[in-house]
Design a protein around this motif. Structure first.
Motif, PDB file in Angstrom:
ATOM      1  N   MET A  94      43.787  40.193  43.084  1.00 37.43           N
ATOM      2  CA  MET A  94      42.721  40.100  44.089  1.00 37.43           C
ATOM      3  C   MET A  94      41.924  41.413  44.184  1.00 37.43           C
ATOM      4  O   MET A  94      40.739  41.388  44.479  1.00 37.43           O
ATOM      5  CB  MET A  94      43.303  39.738  45.461  1.00 37.43           C
ATOM      6  CG  MET A  94      43.907  38.339  45.526  1.00 37.43           C
ATOM      7  SD  MET A  94      42.741  37.016  45.157  1.00 37.43           S
ATOM      8  CE  MET A  94      41.703  37.080  46.596  1.00 37.43           C
ATOM      9  N   ALA A  95      42.587  42.538  43.919  1.00 29.75           N
ATOM     10  CA  ALA A  95      41.919  43.846  43.983  1.00 29.75           C
ATOM     11  C   ALA A  95      41.286  44.235  42.650  1.00 29.75           C
ATOM     12  O   ALA A  95      40.788  45.355  42.507  1.00 29.75           O
ATOM     13  CB  ALA A  95      42.921  44.910  44.418  1.00 29.75           C
ATOM     14  N   SER A  96      41.306  43.327  41.677  1.00 34.37           N
ATOM     15  CA  SER A  96      40.725  43.561  40.345  1.00 34.37           C
ATOM     16  C   SER A  96      41.300  44.807  39.663  1.00 34.37           C
ATOM     17  O   SER A  96      40.583  45.555  38.996  1.00 34.37           O
ATOM     18  CB  SER A  96      39.202  43.675  40.436  1.00 34.37           C
ATOM     19  OG  SER A  96      38.655  42.488  40.965  1.00 34.37           O
ATOM     20  N   MET A  97      42.599  45.019  39.834  1.00 34.51           N
ATOM     21  CA  MET A  97      43.259  46.131  39.141  1.00 34.51           C
ATOM     22  C   MET A  97      43.526  45.734  37.694  1.00 34.51           C
ATOM     23  O   MET A  97      43.591  44.557  37.364  1.00 34.51           O
ATOM     24  CB  MET A  97      44.567  46.500  39.849  1.00 34.51           C
ATOM     25  CG  MET A  97      44.374  47.121  41.199  1.00 34.51           C
ATOM     26  SD  MET A  97      45.943  47.578  41.944  1.00 34.51           S
ATOM     27  CE  MET A  97      45.420  47.966  43.613  1.00 34.51           C
ATOM     28  N   ASP A  98      43.707  46.727  36.845  1.00 34.17           N
ATOM     29  CA  ASP A  98      43.936  46.528  35.418  1.00 34.17           C
ATOM     30  C   ASP A  98      45.275  45.812  35.194  1.00 34.17           C
ATOM     31  O   ASP A  98      46.341  46.427  35.301  1.00 34.17           O
ATOM     32  CB  ASP A  98      43.926  47.883  34.706  1.00 34.17           C
ATOM     33  CG  ASP A  98      44.130  47.773  33.210  1.00 34.17           C
ATOM     34  OD1 ASP A  98      44.210  46.640  32.683  1.00 34.17           O
ATOM     35  OD2 ASP A  98      44.209  48.830  32.564  1.00 34.17           O
ATOM     36  N   GLN A  99      45.219  44.529  34.881  1.00 43.05           N
ATOM     37  CA  GLN A  99      46.436  43.741  34.707  1.00 43.05           C
ATOM     38  C   GLN A  99      47.236  44.157  33.472  1.00 43.05           C
ATOM     39  O   GLN A  99      48.451  44.015  33.439  1.00 43.05           O
ATOM     40  CB  GLN A  99      46.101  42.250  34.665  1.00 43.05           C
ATOM     41  CG  GLN A  99      45.582  41.706  35.983  1.00 43.05           C
ATOM     42  CD  GLN A  99      46.514  41.984  37.144  1.00 43.05           C
ATOM     43  OE1 GLN A  99      47.641  41.521  37.163  1.00 43.05           O
ATOM     44  NE2 GLN A  99      46.043  42.761  38.111  1.00 43.05           N
ATOM     45  N   ALA A 100      46.567  44.697  32.468  1.00 41.54           N
ATOM     46  CA  ALA A 100      47.280  45.141  31.260  1.00 41.54           C
ATOM     47  C   ALA A 100      48.307  46.214  31.611  1.00 41.54           C
ATOM     48  O   ALA A 100      49.417  46.227  31.067  1.00 41.54           O
ATOM     49  CB  ALA A 100      46.294  45.658  30.219  1.00 41.54           C
ATOM     50  N   LYS A 101      47.952  47.075  32.518  1.00 44.77           N
ATOM     51  CA  LYS A 101      48.866  48.136  32.925  1.00 44.77           C
ATOM     52  C   LYS A 101      50.099  47.550  33.626  1.00 44.77           C
ATOM     53  O   LYS A 101      51.228  47.978  33.375  1.00 44.77           O
ATOM     54  CB  LYS A 101      48.138  49.103  33.856  1.00 44.77           C
ATOM     55  CG  LYS A 101      48.795  50.438  33.985  1.00 44.77           C
ATOM     56  CD  LYS A 101      47.849  51.384  34.691  1.00 44.77           C
ATOM     57  CE  LYS A 101      48.141  52.796  34.277  1.00 44.77           C
ATOM     58  NZ  LYS A 101      47.185  53.732  34.819  1.00 44.77           N
TER      59      LYS A 101
END
Length: 187
Positions: A94-101
């Motif tokens: 929801m916060a558009s954080m880097d999912q790859a990390k």
């Protein structure tokens, strides 16, 4: 079923305040969270307020949101709290954080996605959460990257994540599939 909570969720709470809590939780998350239905609804409202206070205090943290979520997600994984892993990841979506990390979190020691500062942080968090002890050498490594307030915040995050994890594990509360809801909301 193995992922069924040990106590039957209370789907229809008693009292106007609980009904409002359920309503606003459903509005915020897309459903009433299982820990709310299993544990909080069986306790006086002030217990639920205590959990909510942790979230309010988290807003006063100075660490970057991504760092906070990396710590919470890592502790939840160490403790194998499926609900916390799910809600944490949904918040990062929801916060558009880097999912790859977040996907590479289990391999933080070797992944190029993590810098030296993050590796030391996650080494510290791992030692504290997994072994519940700390050596001066590792603490000093952390202190070479973070100030005193940040170190206290890191310990706070680990401690409060344990609070959430233990409640869910003790009652056999698993994922609410919140990541799926978050992905639908962001697409």
């Amino acid at each position: 079923m193995m992922d069924t909570p040990f106590l039957t969720p209370i789907e229809t709470p008693k009292g106007l305040l609980w009904k409002l809590v359920y309503y606003f939780t459903r509005k915020r998350f897309g459903k009433v969270l299982t820990p709310l239905k299993v544990m909080a609804a069986r306790l006086p409202l002030s217990f639920g307020k205590f959990s909510g206070k942790i979230g309010q205090l988290d807003k006063k943290l100075q660490l970057p949101d991504e760092t906070v979520m990396l710590i919470r997600e890592h502790v939840a994984r160490i403790n194998v709290c499926y609900f916390c892993m799910d809600i944490g990841r949904s918040q990062t979506i929801m916060a558009s954080m880097d999912q790859a990390k977040f996907d590479a979190l289990n391999d933080y020691q070797t992944s190029e996605l993590f810098n030296a500062k993050e590796r030391v942080l996650l080494d510290f968090v791992t030692r504290l959460a997994r072994d519940r002890k700390m050596e001066r050498e590792l603490f000093d490594k952390l202190a070479s990257h973070y100030g005193e307030r940040a170190i206290c915040e890191i310990v706070w995050i680990v401690a409060t994540e344990f609070y959430y994890n233990i409640g869910n594990i003790g009652l056999n509360i698993h994922s609410d599939m919140l990541c799926d809801i978050a992905k639908r909301k962001t697409n």
